[in-house]
Design an enzyme around this catalytic site. Structure first.
Site, mmCIF file in Angstrom:
data_model
loop_
_atom_site.group_PDB
_atom_site.id
_atom_site.type_symbol
_atom_site.label_atom_id
_atom_site.label_comp_id
_atom_site.label_asym_id
_atom_site.label_seq_id
_atom_site.Cartn_x
_atom_site.Cartn_y
_atom_site.Cartn_z
ATOM 1 N N ASP A 77 0.848 -1.367 0.170
ATOM 2 C CA ASP A 77 -0.027 -0.095 0.025
ATOM 3 C C ASP A 77 0.898 1.054 0.175
ATOM 4 O O ASP A 77 2.133 1.160 0.215
ATOM 5 C CB ASP A 77 -0.964 -0.154 1.313
ATOM 6 C CG ASP A 77 -0.137 -0.076 2.556
ATOM 7 O OD1 ASP A 77 1.112 0.112 2.606
ATOM 8 O OD2 ASP A 77 -0.980 0.013 3.510
ATOM 9 N N SER A 78 0.210 2.224 -0.049
ATOM 10 C CA SER A 78 1.045 3.466 -0.294
ATOM 11 C C SER A 78 1.421 4.373 1.031
ATOM 12 O O SER A 78 2.223 5.054 1.085
ATOM 13 C CB SER A 78 0.322 4.577 -0.881
ATOM 14 O OG SER A 78 -0.737 5.095 -0.180
ATOM 15 N N GLY A 79 1.057 3.772 2.263
ATOM 16 C CA GLY A 79 1.371 4.322 3.458
ATOM 17 C C GLY A 79 0.244 5.273 3.848
ATOM 18 O O GLY A 79 0.430 5.634 5.038
ATOM 19 N N GLY A 80 -0.684 5.751 2.939
ATOM 20 C CA GLY A 80 -1.356 6.942 2.953
ATOM 21 C C GLY A 80 -2.313 6.489 4.229
ATOM 22 O O GLY A 80 -2.836 7.198 5.154
ATOM 23 N N PHE A 81 -3.021 5.247 4.181
ATOM 24 C CA PHE A 81 -4.316 4.887 5.008
ATOM 25 C C PHE A 81 -3.522 4.781 6.307
ATOM 26 O O PHE A 81 -4.366 5.357 7.448
ATOM 27 C CB PHE A 81 -4.964 3.510 4.519
ATOM 28 C CG PHE A 81 -5.921 3.208 5.343
ATOM 29 C CD1 PHE A 81 -7.226 3.817 5.280
ATOM 30 C CD2 PHE A 81 -5.918 2.151 6.462
ATOM 31 C CE1 PHE A 81 -8.388 3.586 6.153
ATOM 32 C CE2 PHE A 81 -6.791 1.883 7.206
ATOM 33 C CZ PHE A 81 -8.032 2.278 7.024
ATOM 34 N N ASP A 129 -2.527 8.647 -1.784
ATOM 35 C CA ASP A 129 -3.820 9.194 -1.747
ATOM 36 C C ASP A 129 -4.220 9.818 -0.281
ATOM 37 O O ASP A 129 -3.437 9.336 0.708
ATOM 38 C CB ASP A 129 -5.090 8.233 -2.108
ATOM 39 C CG ASP A 129 -5.005 6.972 -1.253
ATOM 40 O OD1 ASP A 129 -3.889 6.497 -0.593
ATOM 41 O OD2 ASP A 129 -6.159 6.594 -1.057
ATOM 42 N N GLN A 156 -10.946 7.782 -4.748
ATOM 43 C CA GLN A 156 -11.532 8.373 -3.616
ATOM 44 C C GLN A 156 -13.008 8.943 -4.064
ATOM 45 O O GLN A 156 -13.574 8.348 -4.982
ATOM 46 C CB GLN A 156 -10.734 9.133 -3.062
ATOM 47 C CG GLN A 156 -9.358 8.593 -2.306
ATOM 48 C CD GLN A 156 -9.847 7.735 -1.031
ATOM 49 O OE1 GLN A 156 -10.856 7.605 -0.546
ATOM 50 N NE2 GLN A 156 -8.650 6.690 -0.646
ATOM 51 N N GLY A 197 -10.982 4.126 0.617
ATOM 52 C CA GLY A 197 -11.903 4.788 1.487
ATOM 53 C C GLY A 197 -13.211 4.317 1.877
ATOM 54 O O GLY A 197 -14.157 4.936 2.198
ATOM 55 N N ASP A 234 -8.076 -7.146 0.235
ATOM 56 C CA ASP A 234 -7.411 -7.576 1.202
ATOM 57 C C ASP A 234 -8.170 -7.180 2.411
ATOM 58 O O ASP A 234 -8.790 -6.321 2.520
ATOM 59 C CB ASP A 234 -5.942 -6.780 1.150
ATOM 60 C CG ASP A 234 -6.276 -5.140 1.678
ATOM 61 O OD1 ASP A 234 -6.855 -4.545 0.804
ATOM 62 O OD2 ASP A 234 -6.087 -5.052 2.566
ATOM 63 N N CYS A 250 -14.787 -27.829 6.498
ATOM 64 C CA CYS A 250 -13.619 -27.101 6.009
ATOM 65 C C CYS A 250 -12.514 -28.088 5.690
ATOM 66 O O CYS A 250 -12.311 -29.105 6.623
ATOM 67 C CB CYS A 250 -13.228 -26.232 7.310
ATOM 68 S SG CYS A 250 -11.647 -25.471 6.859
ATOM 69 N N CYS A 301 -9.120 -27.422 5.881
ATOM 70 C CA CYS A 301 -7.949 -26.917 6.299
ATOM 71 C C CYS A 301 -7.317 -28.152 7.135
ATOM 72 O O CYS A 301 -7.827 -28.901 7.853
ATOM 73 C CB CYS A 301 -8.187 -25.821 6.601
ATOM 74 S SG CYS A 301 -8.429 -25.575 8.710
ATOM 75 N N CYS A 316 -8.815 -28.052 10.838
ATOM 76 C CA CYS A 316 -10.092 -28.908 10.964
ATOM 77 C C CYS A 316 -9.603 -30.393 10.735
ATOM 78 O O CYS A 316 -10.455 -30.962 11.213
ATOM 79 C CB CYS A 316 -11.118 -28.125 9.995
ATOM 80 S SG CYS A 316 -11.418 -26.594 10.425
ATOM 81 N N HIS A 368 -6.735 -21.419 10.074
ATOM 82 C CA HIS A 368 -8.251 -21.750 9.474
ATOM 83 C C HIS A 368 -8.958 -20.711 8.870
ATOM 84 O O HIS A 368 -9.615 -20.900 7.828
ATOM 85 C CB HIS A 368 -9.077 -22.409 10.887
ATOM 86 C CG HIS A 368 -10.530 -22.452 10.699
ATOM 87 N ND1 HIS A 368 -11.116 -23.564 9.895
ATOM 88 C CD2 HIS A 368 -11.615 -21.377 10.779
ATOM 89 C CE1 HIS A 368 -12.258 -22.927 9.585
ATOM 90 N NE2 HIS A 368 -12.811 -22.030 10.250
HETATM 91 ZN ZN LIG Z 1 -10.530 -25.300 8.895
#
Ligand SMILES: [Zn+2]
Length: 381
Positions: free
Chosen positions: A69-73, A123, A209, A236, A286, A329, A331, A334, A360
């Site tokens: 990311d840009s660091g902005g947030f 931004d 934005q 945003g 993300d 699940c 994974c 589980c 998980h």
């Molecule tokens: Zn799982």
């Protein structure tokens, strides 16, 4: 086809080791792309350290695609610790209170030093709620900063740590030598993303934005598309507004973003949200939620109808429950561990509990996206 990106804040997806990240998800395919935060790496260990270590890929031994990311947030989240001018943002480190300055140019320099595949323009993130006038003014600054980000990026993108090594001829040789490639192996199922990742410099994405105003979102999308960037994010959102508003803003922005370039919604969301947005046409998302929730003992499961259930693993009712978090699940957690054991680990403060909950939850998100991709492929064929 849509992907979910686990967040590796400080070049680490908290409590989850890279080898595990490569093998979670349906079929053991792992996470296709992860995100790291520029602000955190800039402060610690410092972007120049990461550059000298060969860039963030080599530093953390992650060969697959990455985005910074840009660091902005993060900087704008430091309310009270920052000062904004048209030039950039002065802020104080949350670590030691030291004073720093980020401008579009500075953010580009830092992101180029980190050397992820995708960098983001710098931004301004307007506070919520904000008036139309305030939002429009902030959006104007964001557009100005996007232009400056692009200009600086174009002039300096060859300074990426792996540029020298990234020519076509050398690629094969590096595959043999290194074990860690400066350029990531593309994964076949995401051609739209991969086309952008095959170059020898980074790709710079724009950020739309415009707050919670559809007319401003349209204007912002149009201004950014004029800059002909290789991908576009919608920023945003998910900052406290009702979910219907988030959905509406995404829908009204997507209309104006080219379908043949990656479209990325930043910082969303719950499992049902990422499914919904992916089906609306979002390619990348993300969120810290799967790992953050996991570290707080919150794990996701599906009920018999496929709905999302949020389970608090520390509840007493699980103390002698020999079943897995979610019997449907696939994974590793589980497949092996009971709710009773996971509850015990969490209550006892064992670090393994945080890891297993996070693994998980990440699997749950990646599996959700795999299913959505299959459904979209089905619908499209
Ligand atoms: Zn799982």
């Amino acid at each position: 086809m849509p992907v979910f990106m686990p967040v590796g804040t400080a070049a680490s997806v908290k409590a989850v080791e890279q080898g595990v990240l490569e093998t979670i998800g349906v079929g053991g395919h792992g996470a296709e792309i992860i995100l790291a935060n520029t602000y955190h790496l800039y402060l610690r260990p410092g972007h120049e350290v990461v550059r000298r270590m060969g860039g963030v890929h080599r530093f953390m031994s992650w060969e697959r695609p990455m985005l910074t990311d840009s660091g902005g947030f993060q900087v704008f989240s430091l309310s009270g610790l920052r000062k904004v001018t048209p030039e950039g943002v002065e802020f104080r480190s949350h670590l030691d209170g030291s004073k720093h300055f980020f401008s579009p140019e500075r953010s580009m320099d830092v992101q180029i030093a980190l050397g992820a595949d995708i960098a983001m323009v710098f931004d301004e993130c307007v506070e919520t709620p904000a008036s139309w006038e305030r939002t429009r003014e902030s959006m104007g600054l964001t557009h100005d900063w996007a232009r400056r980000s692009k200009d600086h990026f174009e002039a300096h993108k060859h300074e990426v740590p792996w540029f020298e090594a990234a020519t076509q001829e050398q690629r094969q040789e590096q595959k043999r030598d290194a074990g860690v490639l400066p350029l990531r192996q593309a994964q076949g199922q995401n051609d739209k993303l991969n086309d952008e990742l095959r170059g020898k410099t980074q790709s710079l994405f724009g950020i739309v934005q415009g707050g919670m105003y559809a007319d401003l979102r349209k204007e912002s999308a149009e201004r950014l598309v004029e800059m002909e960037l290789p991908g576009y994010a919608i920023g945003g959102l998910a900052v406290g507004e009702p979910r219907e508003v988030t959905r509406e803003m995404i829908a009204r922005t997507l209309e104006f973003l080219p379908k043949d370039k990656p479209r990325y919604v930043m910082g969303v969301g719950y499992p049902d949200e990422i499914e919904e947005y992916a089906k609306m046409g979002v390619d990348m998302m993300d969120c810290v939620l799967p790992t953050r929730a996991g570290r707080h003992g919150l794990v996701f499961a599906r009920d018999a109808d496929g709905g999302v259930v949020r389970m608090n693993i520390k509840r007493r009712e699980y103390a002698e429950d020999s079943g897995p978090i979610d019997a449907s699940c696939g994974c590793m957690v589980c497949g092996r561990y009971s709710r009773a054991y996971l509850r015990h680990l969490f209550v006892a403060g064992e670090p393994l509990g945080l890891t297993l909950n996070s693994v998980h939850n990440l699997h749950f998100y990646l599996a959700t996206m795999s299913r959505v991709r299959a459904e979209l492929a089905e619908a499209g064929s």
